[in-house]
Scaffold this active site. Structure first.
Site, mmCIF file in Angstrom:
data_model
loop_
_atom_site.group_PDB
_atom_site.id
_atom_site.type_symbol
_atom_site.label_atom_id
_atom_site.label_comp_id
_atom_site.label_asym_id
_atom_site.label_seq_id
_atom_site.Cartn_x
_atom_site.Cartn_y
_atom_site.Cartn_z
ATOM 1 N N LYS A 156 0.981 4.337 -2.847
ATOM 2 C CA LYS A 156 0.636 5.714 -2.505
ATOM 3 C C LYS A 156 1.823 6.651 -2.706
ATOM 4 C CE LYS A 156 -3.647 5.054 -1.644
ATOM 5 N NZ LYS A 156 -4.669 5.616 -2.555
ATOM 6 N N TYR A 181 0.835 -1.212 0.000
ATOM 7 C CA TYR A 181 0.000 0.000 0.000
ATOM 8 C C TYR A 181 0.868 1.260 0.000
ATOM 9 C CZ TYR A 181 -3.652 3.277 1.531
ATOM 10 O OH TYR A 181 -4.524 4.337 1.636
#
Length: 247
Positions: free
Chosen positions: A159, A155
């Site tokens: 990002k 993740y």
């Protein structure tokens, strides 16, 4: 402020995406509420925008990780409202595990949605955004992309990748007068945060100078500003909406 603008918000049936869609609708935008599987919730968002806001809204089903589905969705948007003026790349997933336990499948699932989906949607809307009078590309990142986070290597990587993508697309869109920016929220009080154990939430709060989690409205208001003509001279930026956390 956004009357007549066509705004496509991905992952808009809940959480930050829903808040953004409703905020844009409140300010007069025509909002396309993208969802993958939460059809009933997407219709709720549309009903709220049409009944209680100044904008119009339509639901649009598409898995952002599937390029063909995204293309079909954008073609439908053009038939309904015309070209996309504002694209908010919000859709994202988590598959949290320590790296030593993370499989390649865990990695690919998150990358395919969180980065692949941004590519697919931006690619499908790119000409519209460049042709629009006030074209706006807004990518929703996270403080996790700036700081990293235990158990979120996949993740955090996606990002963080949005920072480089946003900056590059901003440079490539600049000659058209359209902009690309990135909003990086801190920890937001959504159903995703509710799954975090209370003891971990307390540790996170200790790191936030304002001593509270962000609300969806905190983030949605910033996105609405970036989508408006008031932000026309700002591009290639990362807007940290994190309560004062360092990164």
């Amino acid at each position: 402020m956004l009357e007549g603008q066509t705004c496509l918000v991905t992952g808009a049936s809940r959480g930050i995406g829903r808040g953004v869609a409703e905020e844009l609708g409140t300010h007069g935008a025509n909002v396309v509420v993208n969802y993958r599987s939460s059809e009933d919730l997407a219709h709720e968002v549309c009903d709220h925008i049409e009944d209680d806001c100044d904008g119009e809204a339509v639901p649009a089903q598409a898995d952002v990780a599937d390029y063909d589905e995204v293309q079909t969705m954008v073609e439908g948007v053009r038939e309904e409202f015309g070209g996309v003026d504002v694209l908010v790349n919000n859709a994202g997933i988590t598959v949290d595990k320590k790296f030593e336990s993370m499989t390649r499948e865990d990695w690919d699932r998150v990358v395919d949605v969180n980065l692949g989906g941004v590519f697919n949607c931006t690619k499908a809307c790119f000409e519209d955004l460049c042709d629009a009078e006030d074209g706006r590309l807004i990518n929703i990142s996270s403080v996790v992309g700036q700081q990293g986070n235990y158990g979120q290597a996949n993740y955090a990587t996606t990002k963080s990748g949005l920072f480089g993508f946003t900056r590059t697309i901003a440079l490539e869109m600049a000659s058209s007068g359209s902009t690309a920016n990135c909003v990086a929220p801190g920890f937001v009080a959504t159903d995703m945060l509710e799954t975090v154990p209370e003891r971990v939430q307390e540790k996170i709060l200790d790191r936030i100078p304002l001593n509270r989690f962000a609300t969806v409205d905190d983030v949605a208001g910033i996105v609405r500003f970036v989508a408006s003509e008031d932000a026309g001279y700002m591009t290639g930026q990362i807007l940290a909406v994190n309560g004062g956390m360092e990164w």
